[in-house]
Design an enzyme around this catalytic site. Structure first.
Site, PDB file in Angstrom:
ATOM      1  N   CYS A   1     -11.076  -1.506   2.451  1.00 24.75           N
ATOM      2  CA  CYS A   1     -10.537  -1.870   3.760  1.00 24.75           C
ATOM      3  C   CYS A   1     -10.105  -0.610   4.489  1.00 24.75           C
ATOM      4  O   CYS A   1      -9.391   0.227   3.927  1.00 24.75           O
ATOM      5  CB  CYS A   1      -9.364  -2.827   3.589  1.00 24.75           C
ATOM      6  SG  CYS A   1      -9.908  -4.488   3.179  1.00 24.75           S
TER       7      CYS A   1
ATOM      8  N   ARG B   1       0.820  -1.232   0.000  1.00 23.48           N
ATOM      9  CA  ARG B   1       0.000   0.000   0.000  1.00 23.48           C
ATOM     10  C   ARG B   1       0.848   1.274   0.000  1.00 23.48           C
ATOM     11  O   ARG B   1       0.394   2.332   0.431  1.00 23.48           O
ATOM     12  CB  ARG B   1      -0.975   0.031   1.190  1.00 23.48           C
ATOM     13  CG  ARG B   1      -1.906  -1.155   1.272  1.00 23.48           C
ATOM     14  CD  ARG B   1      -2.860  -1.230   0.079  1.00 23.48           C
ATOM     15  NE  ARG B   1      -3.822  -2.316   0.232  1.00 23.48           N
ATOM     16  CZ  ARG B   1      -3.659  -3.539  -0.261  1.00 23.48           C
ATOM     17  NH1 ARG B   1      -2.582  -3.847  -0.969  1.00 23.48           N
ATOM     18  NH2 ARG B   1      -4.590  -4.460  -0.090  1.00 23.48           N
TER      19      ARG B   1
ATOM     20  N   GLU C   1      -5.654   2.335   6.623  1.00 20.74           N
ATOM     21  CA  GLU C   1      -5.207   2.212   5.232  1.00 20.74           C
ATOM     22  C   GLU C   1      -5.847   3.328   4.405  1.00 20.74           C
ATOM     23  O   GLU C   1      -5.254   3.855   3.468  1.00 20.74           O
ATOM     24  CB  GLU C   1      -5.620   0.846   4.661  1.00 20.74           C
ATOM     25  CG  GLU C   1      -5.174   0.678   3.214  1.00 20.74           C
ATOM     26  CD  GLU C   1      -5.865  -0.452   2.468  1.00 20.74           C
ATOM     27  OE1 GLU C   1      -5.749  -1.607   2.886  1.00 20.74           O
ATOM     28  OE2 GLU C   1      -6.511  -0.152   1.441  1.00 20.74           O
TER      29      GLU C   1
HETATM   30  N1  EPU Z   1     -11.744 -12.961   8.041  1.00 21.46           N
HETATM   31  C1  EPU Z   1     -12.590 -13.181   9.089  1.00 21.46           C
HETATM   32  N2  EPU Z   1     -13.534 -12.237   9.366  1.00 21.46           N
HETATM   33  C2  EPU Z   1     -13.663 -11.103   8.660  1.00 21.46           C
HETATM   34  C3  EPU Z   1     -12.790 -10.869   7.586  1.00 21.46           C
HETATM   35  C4  EPU Z   1     -11.830 -11.815   7.287  1.00 21.46           C
HETATM   36  O1  EPU Z   1     -12.502 -14.196   9.759  1.00 21.46           O
HETATM   37  O2  EPU Z   1     -14.538 -10.302   8.987  1.00 21.46           O
HETATM   38  C5  EPU Z   1     -10.746 -13.989   7.697  1.00 21.46           C
HETATM   39  C6  EPU Z   1     -11.051 -14.604   6.329  1.00 21.46           C
HETATM   40  O3  EPU Z   1     -11.978 -15.630   6.423  1.00 21.46           O
HETATM   41  C7  EPU Z   1      -9.688 -15.044   5.874  1.00 21.46           C
HETATM   42  C8  EPU Z   1      -8.759 -14.023   6.485  1.00 21.46           C
HETATM   43  O4  EPU Z   1      -9.492 -13.389   7.536  1.00 21.46           O
HETATM   44  O5  EPU Z   1      -9.370 -16.297   6.441  1.00 21.46           O
HETATM   45  C9  EPU Z   1      -8.292 -12.979   5.459  1.00 21.46           C
HETATM   46  O6  EPU Z   1      -9.445 -12.328   4.919  1.00 21.46           O
HETATM   47  P1  EPU Z   1      -9.506 -11.809   3.381  1.00 21.46           P
HETATM   48  O7  EPU Z   1      -9.154 -12.936   2.474  1.00 21.46           O
HETATM   49  O8  EPU Z   1     -10.793 -11.124   3.202  1.00 21.46           O
HETATM   50  O9  EPU Z   1      -8.298 -10.830   3.277  1.00 21.46           O
HETATM   51  P2  EPU Z   1      -7.909  -9.545   4.131  1.00 21.46           P
HETATM   52  O10 EPU Z   1      -6.530  -9.768   4.601  1.00 21.46           O
HETATM   53  O11 EPU Z   1      -8.946  -9.208   5.139  1.00 21.46           O
HETATM   54  C10 EPU Z   1      -6.885  -8.270   2.085  1.00 21.46           C
HETATM   55  C11 EPU Z   1      -6.885  -6.839   1.607  1.00 21.46           C
HETATM   56  C12 EPU Z   1      -8.125  -6.549   0.791  1.00 21.46           C
HETATM   57  C13 EPU Z   1      -8.227  -7.528  -0.354  1.00 21.46           C
HETATM   58  C14 EPU Z   1      -8.292  -8.942   0.259  1.00 21.46           C
HETATM   59  C15 EPU Z   1      -8.381 -10.031  -0.788  1.00 21.46           C
HETATM   60  C16 EPU Z   1      -5.783  -5.328   3.185  1.00 21.46           C
HETATM   61  C17 EPU Z   1      -5.965  -4.419   4.352  1.00 21.46           C
HETATM   62  N3  EPU Z   1      -6.893  -5.971   2.769  1.00 21.46           N
HETATM   63  O12 EPU Z   1      -7.955  -8.402   3.034  1.00 21.46           O
HETATM   64  O13 EPU Z   1      -7.954  -5.248   0.250  1.00 21.46           O
HETATM   65  O14 EPU Z   1      -9.364  -7.282  -1.136  1.00 21.46           O
HETATM   66  O15 EPU Z   1      -7.080  -9.166   1.029  1.00 21.46           O
HETATM   67  O16 EPU Z   1      -7.154 -10.229  -1.373  1.00 21.46           O
HETATM   68  O17 EPU Z   1      -4.677  -5.457   2.669  1.00 21.46           O
HETATM   69  C18 EPU Z   1      -8.383  -2.917   0.378  1.00 21.46           C
HETATM   70  O18 EPU Z   1      -7.171  -2.743   0.351  1.00 21.46           O
HETATM   71  O19 EPU Z   1      -9.203  -1.944   0.394  1.00 21.46           O
HETATM   72  C19 EPU Z   1      -8.892  -4.276   0.468  1.00 21.46           C
HETATM   73  C20 EPU Z   1     -10.174  -4.529   0.701  1.00 21.46           C
END
Ligand code: EPU
Length: 300
Positions: free
Chosen positions: A225, A176, A295
């Protein structure tokens, strides 16, 4: 002459459309943000350059706004001019495996045009609701990809209105972070992609869209996010684990679909969103000891 009349006069000199007294809520995906004295909409790189130089000469410090997809604007009022980049939307123009796009091109359009053309590398960005300029500036990413994987040249203005054409490699960026976050105004980007079958790319785009809609709040107003993922963890999982889904302040709520999204239930104010951000940080810190860092960009 008032300050906003002076800004309007500068804009008019360059044929730039100006909107006076609009709420920034109109220009952000989450739909909050107080009044802005003047919102300027240049429609070409040349006009942007002249506008930046003249505003600088007159002592203004314009704020730059792309798709407004990663921005929480406060209650304002915002007295400095706001420059919208989304009118600079030439391209995508293909040159071999390279594609050139104006900062205002919507990412979804770029992803689809590249898929049709048989150029792979931007599929991960399907569903990111921003513009090329904003997503490169933020080095947006998802599903294992980020803009820096394919960005090879960025055309940008410095605050004096001087144009730079800069070659970049992936290692110039990080999570980011881009080299453009200290006041550069990105106006064009060149991506280098890899040839592949259009049908294969399109299938991958569809798969990404399905994954996104399964895990993120579809059809609700948000700024993506809100917090960066802490090293080795997911902010969404952490917020969820603290039992904060559904937590609300006024019209702003932690999404039930994903803990790292704040959604506007229709009548959220900037104050609601900002108070909810503080509340989430405080509760997560109390319960887990982790200090979350935003972020999203906050405009105060
Ligand atoms: N999870 C939960 N509860 C929640 C959300 C997530 O248990 O409410 C668990 C999911 O089930 C999964 C893990 O946490 O096992 C990771 O979740 P996810 O795959 O949604 O990825 P993330 O790390 O929460 C990141 C990016 C997103 C991007 C997703 C998909 C950041 C801050 N977030 O989210 O980016 O879309 O991966 O690749 O880096 C953004 O930057 O605006 C954004 C949404």
């Amino acid at each position: 002459m008032s300050s906003s009349e002076a800004v309007e006069a500068i804009a008019q000199r360059h044929g730039v459309v100006t909107e006076v007294g609009h709420m920034l809520a109109e220009y952000t995906t989450i739909g909050v943000g107080g009044p802005a004295a003047a919102v300027l909409k240049p429609d070409s790189i040349e006009t942007m350059g002249r506008l930046l130089a003249d505003l600088k000469r007159a002592g203004y410090r314009p704020r730059i706004l792309g798709g407004g997809a990663n921005l929480i604007a406060g209650p304002g009022p915002f007295t400095d001019p706001v420059i919208l980049t989304r009118g600079i939307k030439h391209g995508p123009l293909f040159e071999g495996n390279r594609v050139r796009a104006g900062c205002g091109v919507v990412v979804k359009r770029l992803v689809h045009k590249c898929a049709e053309r048989g150029l792979s590398g931007l599929e991960f960005a399907e569903g990111i609701p921003g513009t090329v300029g904003g997503t490169v500036y933020m080095n947006a990413g998802s599903f294992g990809g980020q803009m820096s994987d394919t960005v090879r040249e960025v055309v940008w203005f410095d605050q004096e209105g001087k144009l730079h054409r800069q070659a970049v490699v992936a290692s110039d960026f990080s999570y980011r972070r881009s080299p453009f976050q200290s006041g550069a105004v990105i106006v064009e980007t060149v991506f280098e992609l890899t040839p592949a079958e259009p049908a294969v790319i399109t299938a991958r785009v569809k798969e990404i869209a399905a994954r996104r809609w399964k895990s993120q709040p579809p059809g609700e107003r948000s700024a993506g996010c809100v917090f960066k993922n802490p090293a080795g963890d997911s902010a969404g999982r952490l917020i969820d684990g603290c039992g904060l889904k559904g937590l609300s302040v006024g019209g702003a709520s932690v999404s039930l679909a994903h803990g790292n999204f704040i959604v506007n239930r229709g009548d959220a104010t900037p104050q609601d969103v900002l108070a909810l951000i503080d509340l989430i940080k405080r509760k997560v810190h109390e319960k887990s000891g982790v200090s979350l860092e935003e972020e999203v960009i906050l405009w105060m």
